[in-house]
Design a protein around this motif. Sequence first.
Motif, PDB file in Angstrom:
ATOM      1  N   TRP A 152       0.842  -1.194   0.000  1.00  0.00           N
ATOM      2  CA  TRP A 152       0.000   0.000   0.000  1.00  0.00           C
ATOM      3  C   TRP A 152       0.886   1.256   0.000  1.00  0.00           C
ATOM      4  O   TRP A 152       0.502   2.303  -0.548  1.00  0.00           O
ATOM      5  CB  TRP A 152      -0.936   0.027   1.214  1.00  0.00           C
ATOM      6  CG  TRP A 152      -0.254   0.526   2.457  1.00  0.00           C
ATOM      7  CD1 TRP A 152       0.377  -0.229   3.396  1.00  0.00           C
ATOM      8  CD2 TRP A 152      -0.104   1.879   2.859  1.00  0.00           C
ATOM      9  NE1 TRP A 152       0.924   0.581   4.373  1.00  0.00           N
ATOM     10  CE2 TRP A 152       0.633   1.886   4.060  1.00  0.00           C
ATOM     11  CE3 TRP A 152      -0.516   3.101   2.330  1.00  0.00           C
ATOM     12  CZ2 TRP A 152       0.965   3.049   4.751  1.00  0.00           C
ATOM     13  CZ3 TRP A 152      -0.182   4.272   3.000  1.00  0.00           C
ATOM     14  CH2 TRP A 152       0.546   4.241   4.203  1.00  0.00           C
ATOM     15  N   TYR A 205      -3.129  -6.602   7.860  1.00  0.00           N
ATOM     16  CA  TYR A 205      -4.488  -6.333   7.410  1.00  0.00           C
ATOM     17  C   TYR A 205      -4.438  -5.824   5.974  1.00  0.00           C
ATOM     18  O   TYR A 205      -3.359  -5.799   5.351  1.00  0.00           O
ATOM     19  CB  TYR A 205      -5.173  -5.317   8.330  1.00  0.00           C
ATOM     20  CG  TYR A 205      -4.394  -4.048   8.595  1.00  0.00           C
ATOM     21  CD1 TYR A 205      -4.736  -2.848   7.986  1.00  0.00           C
ATOM     22  CD2 TYR A 205      -3.315  -4.031   9.481  1.00  0.00           C
ATOM     23  CE1 TYR A 205      -4.035  -1.669   8.240  1.00  0.00           C
ATOM     24  CE2 TYR A 205      -2.614  -2.865   9.748  1.00  0.00           C
ATOM     25  CZ  TYR A 205      -2.972  -1.690   9.118  1.00  0.00           C
ATOM     26  OH  TYR A 205      -2.279  -0.536   9.373  1.00  0.00           O
ATOM     27  N   THR A 206      -5.570  -5.447   5.428  1.00  0.00           N
ATOM     28  CA  THR A 206      -5.610  -4.878   4.088  1.00  0.00           C
ATOM     29  C   THR A 206      -6.279  -3.510   4.145  1.00  0.00           C
ATOM     30  O   THR A 206      -7.127  -3.245   4.998  1.00  0.00           O
ATOM     31  CB  THR A 206      -6.380  -5.767   3.098  1.00  0.00           C
ATOM     32  OG1 THR A 206      -7.723  -5.962   3.579  1.00  0.00           O
ATOM     33  CG2 THR A 206      -5.691  -7.108   2.929  1.00  0.00           C
ATOM     34  N   HIS A 208      -8.507  -1.036   1.824  1.00  0.00           N
ATOM     35  CA  HIS A 208      -9.323  -1.052   0.603  1.00  0.00           C
ATOM     36  C   HIS A 208      -9.320   0.314  -0.066  1.00  0.00           C
ATOM     37  O   HIS A 208      -9.484   1.350   0.577  1.00  0.00           O
ATOM     38  CB  HIS A 208     -10.764  -1.440   0.912  1.00  0.00           C
ATOM     39  CG  HIS A 208     -11.611  -1.531  -0.315  1.00  0.00           C
ATOM     40  ND1 HIS A 208     -11.573  -2.614  -1.168  1.00  0.00           N
ATOM     41  CD2 HIS A 208     -12.501  -0.647  -0.854  1.00  0.00           C
ATOM     42  CE1 HIS A 208     -12.408  -2.415  -2.172  1.00  0.00           C
ATOM     43  NE2 HIS A 208     -12.977  -1.232  -2.003  1.00  0.00           N
ATOM     44  N   TYR A 252      -3.981  -7.189  -6.417  1.00  0.00           N
ATOM     45  CA  TYR A 252      -4.828  -7.013  -5.231  1.00  0.00           C
ATOM     46  C   TYR A 252      -6.237  -6.557  -5.591  1.00  0.00           C
ATOM     47  O   TYR A 252      -6.988  -6.130  -4.710  1.00  0.00           O
ATOM     48  CB  TYR A 252      -4.173  -5.995  -4.283  1.00  0.00           C
ATOM     49  CG  TYR A 252      -2.719  -6.290  -4.024  1.00  0.00           C
ATOM     50  CD1 TYR A 252      -2.332  -7.462  -3.379  1.00  0.00           C
ATOM     51  CD2 TYR A 252      -1.722  -5.418  -4.471  1.00  0.00           C
ATOM     52  CE1 TYR A 252      -0.995  -7.752  -3.166  1.00  0.00           C
ATOM     53  CE2 TYR A 252      -0.381  -5.700  -4.254  1.00  0.00           C
ATOM     54  CZ  TYR A 252      -0.026  -6.868  -3.607  1.00  0.00           C
ATOM     55  OH  TYR A 252       1.312  -7.153  -3.395  1.00  0.00           O
ATOM     56  N   SER A 254     -10.033  -6.468  -6.130  1.00  0.00           N
ATOM     57  CA  SER A 254     -11.106  -7.172  -5.427  1.00  0.00           C
ATOM     58  C   SER A 254     -12.304  -7.370  -6.351  1.00  0.00           C
ATOM     59  O   SER A 254     -12.353  -6.849  -7.464  1.00  0.00           O
ATOM     60  CB  SER A 254     -11.523  -6.381  -4.183  1.00  0.00           C
ATOM     61  OG  SER A 254     -11.901  -5.054  -4.523  1.00  0.00           O
ATOM     62  N   ASP A 260      -7.782  -4.439  -2.522  1.00  0.00           N
ATOM     63  CA  ASP A 260      -7.499  -4.725  -1.124  1.00  0.00           C
ATOM     64  C   ASP A 260      -5.983  -4.924  -1.000  1.00  0.00           C
ATOM     65  O   ASP A 260      -5.460  -6.002  -1.295  1.00  0.00           O
ATOM     66  CB  ASP A 260      -8.248  -5.981  -0.670  1.00  0.00           C
ATOM     67  CG  ASP A 260      -9.747  -5.762  -0.628  1.00  0.00           C
ATOM     68  OD1 ASP A 260     -10.162  -4.664  -0.205  1.00  0.00           O
ATOM     69  OD2 ASP A 260     -10.497  -6.670  -1.027  1.00  0.00           O
ATOM     70  N   VAL A 261      -5.302  -3.878  -0.569  1.00  0.00           N
ATOM     71  CA  VAL A 261      -3.841  -3.846  -0.622  1.00  0.00           C
ATOM     72  C   VAL A 261      -3.271  -4.168   0.758  1.00  0.00           C
ATOM     73  O   VAL A 261      -3.675  -3.552   1.754  1.00  0.00           O
ATOM     74  CB  VAL A 261      -3.349  -2.465  -1.096  1.00  0.00           C
ATOM     75  CG1 VAL A 261      -1.846  -2.507  -1.362  1.00  0.00           C
ATOM     76  CG2 VAL A 261      -4.088  -2.040  -2.365  1.00  0.00           C
ATOM     77  N   PRO A 262      -2.339  -5.115   0.847  1.00  0.00           N
ATOM     78  CA  PRO A 262      -1.792  -5.508   2.154  1.00  0.00           C
ATOM     79  C   PRO A 262      -1.051  -4.364   2.865  1.00  0.00           C
ATOM     80  O   PRO A 262      -0.385  -3.544   2.246  1.00  0.00           O
ATOM     81  CB  PRO A 262      -0.823  -6.638   1.804  1.00  0.00           C
ATOM     82  CG  PRO A 262      -1.338  -7.190   0.514  1.00  0.00           C
ATOM     83  CD  PRO A 262      -1.871  -6.001  -0.225  1.00  0.00           C
TER      84      PRO A 262
END
Length: 271
Positions: A152, A205-206, A208, A252, A254, A260-262
């Motif tokens: 991210w 987590y991710t 968004h 990533y 969705s 949804d980027v780590p």
Amino acid sequence: MAAEDWSRVSGAWEAHAAGIEQTNGTATEVLLELATIEPGDRVLELGAGTGHFAVHLAELVGSDGSLVASDISPAMVDLIEQKLEGLPQATAQVIDAAAISGPAEAYDVVVSRMGLMFVTEQLQAFQEIRRVLRPGGRLATAVWAAPGRNPWMTAVGMSAVMNGLLCGLPPTMPGGPFSLGDPEQLEKLARDAGFPDVRVETAEYTRHYDSAAEHFDMVRVLAPPISAALEGATPEQVEAVRRSVGEFLAPYESNDGGYDVPACALVLRAS
């Protein structure tokens, strides 16, 4: 990075405050769990940024406690003061984490959310934190983990490198955003500063984003080196970086067409 670098991007941080809080969300929850702030506590926040988290800390200490929310950037402190207006238990100050003003044993808790990795004199900062904590006091800090665990944050910087606007490897040296990204080194730093009781937890987590453009438009203005590089770029260069960011984020994507980027943070508690 110097205080003037952060002052230059303070307006962008305020404009993207909601997105920043979302990005820090899970790390913030773990940080607060480990900090165990109670009503009546005397709390020092280092690297408080625009002050949104400081408002919550002021509510936690209550009218019987106190909060000093600080940042090295005077422009950030101006924003903090605005947020804390009407909260008499809280004040804002310009403070360098490596040279904390005030007497020893002045605080029950020191908190820093995504700030200590930007300090170049890191051992000195941890020693200063220990000095201003009362016996039995506690430090709780969240920092970003290694670059590979935080696409991210790295996608825009790597895209700028690929397109010739930045050079070098990911910023892992003291003062860079990933300089405290090794959990063993982070724990050792706290112990070397004199903290006998240290634990480090990992928060994965991710984050968004509705689109790659949303991600690019936010991250490009928050990091001073990236912001400066893109401000000096041609429209064609900026567009090339934008396209590269979309390519980096593609894995990533969705189901809703967003991303949804780590993200991964290390959260340390030391007492």
